[in-house]
Design an enzyme around this catalytic site. Structure first.
Site, PDB file in Angstrom:
ATOM      1  N   ASN A 127     -16.719  32.630  14.619  1.00 39.97           N
ATOM      2  CA  ASN A 127     -15.837  33.401  13.732  1.00 39.97           C
ATOM      3  C   ASN A 127     -15.045  34.375  14.609  1.00 39.97           C
ATOM      4  OD1 ASN A 127     -14.736  35.128  11.861  1.00 39.97           O
ATOM      5  ND2 ASN A 127     -16.662  35.568  10.789  1.00 39.97           N
ATOM      6  N   ARG A 139     -14.150  29.506  11.791  1.00 37.63           N
ATOM      7  CA  ARG A 139     -13.465  30.180  10.685  1.00 37.63           C
ATOM      8  C   ARG A 139     -12.009  30.401  11.094  1.00 37.63           C
ATOM      9  NH1 ARG A 139     -14.116  36.326   8.631  1.00 37.63           N
ATOM     10  NH2 ARG A 139     -12.723  36.135   6.865  1.00 37.63           N
ATOM     11  N   HIS A 160     -10.025  35.910   2.256  1.00 37.63           N
ATOM     12  CA  HIS A 160     -11.454  36.155   2.020  1.00 37.63           C
ATOM     13  C   HIS A 160     -12.044  35.047   1.144  1.00 37.63           C
ATOM     14  CE1 HIS A 160     -11.020  40.821   2.545  1.00 37.63           C
ATOM     15  NE2 HIS A 160     -11.367  40.259   3.688  1.00 37.63           N
ATOM     16  N   ARG A 209      -5.445  49.253   6.195  1.00 30.14           N
ATOM     17  CA  ARG A 209      -4.286  48.598   5.573  1.00 30.14           C
ATOM     18  C   ARG A 209      -3.933  49.279   4.258  1.00 30.14           C
ATOM     19  NH1 ARG A 209      -6.531  42.556   5.871  1.00 30.14           N
ATOM     20  NH2 ARG A 209      -8.253  43.441   7.047  1.00 30.14           N
ATOM     21  N   GLU A 238     -20.623  34.356   4.721  1.00 29.61           N
ATOM     22  CA  GLU A 238     -19.498  33.483   5.063  1.00 29.61           C
ATOM     23  C   GLU A 238     -19.908  32.421   6.081  1.00 29.61           C
ATOM     24  OE1 GLU A 238     -17.505  37.196   5.771  1.00 29.61           O
ATOM     25  OE2 GLU A 238     -15.694  36.395   4.865  1.00 29.61           O
TER      26      GLU A 238
END
Ligand code: AMP
Length: 394
Positions: A7, A87, A176, A238, A381
């Site tokens: 990842n 990923r 996501h 963000r 994940e």
């Protein structure tokens, strides 16, 4: 035999090793690149044991992968690797499902790197390095965008001239997705309603990046991130959604160049920008508790945006059978959950404060009277990626 999951982020490479049925996690860890040019660090954790740390001089992606493999061998994990899952944040319109990696795939991924300049280039570098290091194993890519590939047009189009979609590919992608897919499946399991097409679930993934998704019967109906992972909820650094007119104003008045604006909105906004304390929720909470007004505003704004998004998604779904909190903040901050839930009683969902304080993963923290359940779910994940890998193991 095992499945390796890689990842790649902009400043770290996380990895996990699962058995070849993707059931047991055998080890995990990460290589962190030190921005100051000092030694990189490899942290390796075998399941049920303390982490081990290794330092090494600055390296590139190919060294990172070899380093991980050597680290695994040094702790006795010598099993042949049956498949390698990667990923990838942005699959564009090309990659709607998990995909086996070959040369053609790498070329196509290169061509969409500009859609996710922070995330896709490091993923591609790691893919190329891992294919060299493990040429015999099938490599496959799992995308954060795939879960949203079938959003209905009214949910993926922006209210801008339609030719922007036709000519420039401007549309909402959603991100996501691996986490949202995992949590939706887990919530259906906890509700004991797997396969029920009418189950209405809202997932709030609240970590450094934040997004929320409304899901009916396992299918996403609406999500907050859009063309980029900048849209939607307020995040660590963000901004989330803001008036596009203010961006035009800053550009036209030359107060910001396009590059400065991109940097500010991605790296200097959100919790950090408002509080000027940190992008880390724990630091902001601590400052707020000691009376820092801007930290208090930041938390109020963060919670308010999550709350109003839940309201909007609940209306879109026509009710809520389960509300899920996941990722660092969602899973661990009982105070944030309390804050968000204030006012949501009108949707029939209510917390049990004692259960909420326990912050136990994969449990129901709703009150007995609540018509919808409220779950804390520990998102997985990497396990989800390993499970996808079973399709590629011959
Ligand atoms: P993630 O991106 O999922 O790793 O989440 C990172 C965010 O989770 C950071 O803002 C952390 O401050 C926050 N976080 C992690 N642990 C806690 C905790 N125990 N309480 C509050 N926030 C936390």
């Amino acid at each position: 035999m095992s499945i390796l999951v890689l990842n790649a982020g902009s400043s770290s490479l996380k990895f996990s090793v699962f058995d070849d049925a993707a059931r047991d996690k055998l080890a995990g860890g990460m290589v962190e690149r030190n921005a100051r040019g000092e030694n990189d660090t490899l942290t390796l954790r075998l399941s049920h044991s303390e982490g081990q740390h290794f330092d090494k001089e600055r390296v590139d992606a190919s060294d990172d992968v070899l380093w991980i493999l050597r680290g695994l061998a040094s702790v006795g994990l010598n099993d042949p690797i049956r498949a390698v899952g990667h990923r990838v944040v942005h699959g564009g319109t090309e990659f709607r499902r998990s995909t086996q990696i070959d040369d053609k795939f790498c070329e196509s991924l290169k061509s969409i790197c500009e859609l996710a300049p922070l995330h896709n280039p490091p993923a591609l570098a790691v893919i190329e390095a891992a294919r060299k290091a493990l040429p015999e194993a099938p490599h496959f890519a799992v995308f954060d965008t795939s879960f949203f590939a079938d959003l209905p047009p009214a949910r993926f189009l922006y209210p801008v001239p339609y030719e922007w979609y036709e000519q420039f590919g401007i549309r909402r992608f959603g991100f996501h997705g691996i986490s949202h897919a995992y949590c939706a499946a887990r919530a259906a399991e906890l509700l004991d309603r797997q396969g029920d097409p009418s189950t209405r679930v809202i997932i709030c993934h609240l970590g450094n990046g934040c997004s929320a998704t409304g899901i009916r019967g396992g299918v996403p109906i609406a999500t907050t991130m859009g063309f980029t992972p900048l849209e939607g909820l307020m995040m660590g650094t963000r901004s989330g959604s803001i008036d596009p007119g203010l961006l035009l104003h800053l550009l036209q008045s030359e107060r910001q160049t396009p590059d400065e604006l991109a940097h500010t909105l991605n790296h200097r906004s959100g919790l950090l920008g408002v509080s000027d304390v940190s992008s880390d929720f724990r630091d902001v909470q601590q400052a707020a508790d000691s009376g820092d007004k801007r930290a208090q505003f930041a938390i109020e704004m963060f919670a308010d945006r999550v709350r109003s998004t839940i309201g909007s998604l609940a209306v879109t779904l026509g009710g809520v059978d389960a509300l899920v909190f996941t990722a660092g903040i969602g899973e661990h901050s009982n105070r944030l959950r309390t804050h968000v839930m204030q006012g949501l009683e009108c949707l029939g969902i209510q917390l049990d404060e004692d259960r909420n304080r326990s912050s136990k993963a994969d449990c129901d923290i709703a009150s007995k009277d609540s018509t919808g359940r409220v779950f804390i779910i520990h998102t997985e994940e990497e396990r989800m990626i390993a499970c996808e890998g079973l399709k590629f193991i011959l």
